[in-house]
Design a protein around this motif. Sequence first.
Motif: not given
Length: 610
Positions: A372-376, A456-461
């Motif tokens: 997943m998208n790990t960018h904060l 697309k990558s979902l947010s890790i949250f």
Amino acid sequence: MEETRKDSRRDSLFAEDTAVDWRGRPFKPNKHGGMTAAVFVLGLQAFEMMAIAAVGNNLITYVFNEMHFPLSKSANTVTNFIGTVFLLSLFGGFLSDSYLGSFWTMLIFGFVELSGFILLSVQAHVVQLRPVECNMMQVSSSCEEAKGYKSSIFYGALYLVALGSGCLKPNIISHGADQLRNDTDLKQSKKLSTFFNCAYFAFCTGELVALTVLVWVQTHSGMDVGFGVSTVAMAMGLLCLISGSFIYRNRPPRGTIFTPIAQVFVAAIRKRKQICPSNAEMLHGSQKIMSTNSTSSTLIHTQKFRFLDKACIKIESGNETSDESPWRLCTVSQVEQVKILLSVVPIFACTIIFNTILAQLQTFSVQQGTAMNTHLTKNFQIPPASLQSIPYMMLILIVPLYETAFVPMARKITGKDSGISPLQRVGTGLFIATFSMVSAALIENKRRNNAIKFNKSLSIFWIAPQFLIFGLSEMFTAVGLVEFFYKQSIKADGMQSFLTAMTYSSYSFGFYLSSLLVSLVNKITSSSSSSTTGWLSENDLNKDRLDLFYWLLAALSLINFFNYIFWSRWYSYNPISSLPTPPLHDLDPDPLHGLEEDPQKKGNFNSLIV
């Protein structure tokens, strides 16, 4: 009188031993024990949890990326390691109660665990002790898996940590609770409940630091530095333990704890053809007081597991009772202790599925986060393993609130010192845990569809809810289970560490079941006509069906909850009758006489639940 003394010695599992100081002298109430001594034990709890959580929760990343094990093997390596940690807690509890005592068991195996951390740090630092660097995420890559001496060093270090931590864990809880236990008052539910909540708070604090600071260090400074920080944390925990040495109340070991249990089964089998008397007072030891202390305790006869009562049947030769060995004749209290152990087994078994769910959060959910998208922010990424810190952030606030607000309010309603009973607390947690897997399944299906259909990558949250829900369930289940088992150990005295270890061994069976389920699901689904590969047989989660595996666990969890309701209703609490020791000629032949005068003690004892 002589017969009474002999029977008292044979009930050694239950008889009270005087606690001693570090030199083996009788303890002083104003100097030894209390919350001050317990604080040092809680310090060890926090630091040890900090050290091992940083390793265990991010171990799958190290095994997959550095040791180059396939994803399913990496997940099984982690679950087998954690399962072994908790299974070895039974060994640690046995050693403590039988031979070493809790303090020396913690000290010895604390250094064993420390040596394992040191060896892990060395391997992670020395390039020659690991396979050639390779990117496991590339489809075309053919990475060399760790084998030979490299694999041996890794497993040797890992299981040194497992041995040390496993033998440490049950003794931390039992030794800390013993500091608050008063020999003259076995019903200190309020103090013990507070201690168990404090112990869980220390556990959450250690987990939170491990999943934020230490995992961040592992991700940005390397696993060698991260393992090194775990080593330092473990050393700090041992320093806390040693610092309280002079003020601990220590319960002496009593020799093997299994002999009295074995005697009951052997005696019952030998007398299997005998008929139990209709009057329980005719059973051996039913009318005696256990010891000559100012306060003595005995267990009341119960109707469950009646076949064990045959161990108490006296064989008469002529007009006199024959002198039978302890392997042929046992006392009622000795038999009731065995009944307690048998009665708690179904409760213990019902928590295994709960811990199987925990295994997924420490393995597949971490891998879920890596996809997943790990960018904060643009420059800051969240380590996937750190997502497990979210429930502990919540619990650090909720646990004190539970103790200071919920418990006093519930206490007024229920009249129980702990607010709600330990069994009610466990049941609440088991019910909530189901929704953790429901959330995980829904989010994984959404993540997979977005990756395959829209690239697309979902947010890790998005996977945070499954951790939050399980964290809340763990606060109820884990603390309730530890409190429940420790209170049973007060009745079967002399087995504090071993019975507490049963709580941790539930984690072990849960993690082993996880490994079995992964292999079984792969085998079944790969042989089906609709699929050529199993749900979890690929290293790519977009090709796997992790969502279906989560739905399976949700269904098993719900079934397990209803199973728990049945067994918790079946469970009967065998109360301790604490009576002042009168002169021998004043002994009342009816051990239940006078209980009906107390309105709180009316009713069927077999229907009471702690």
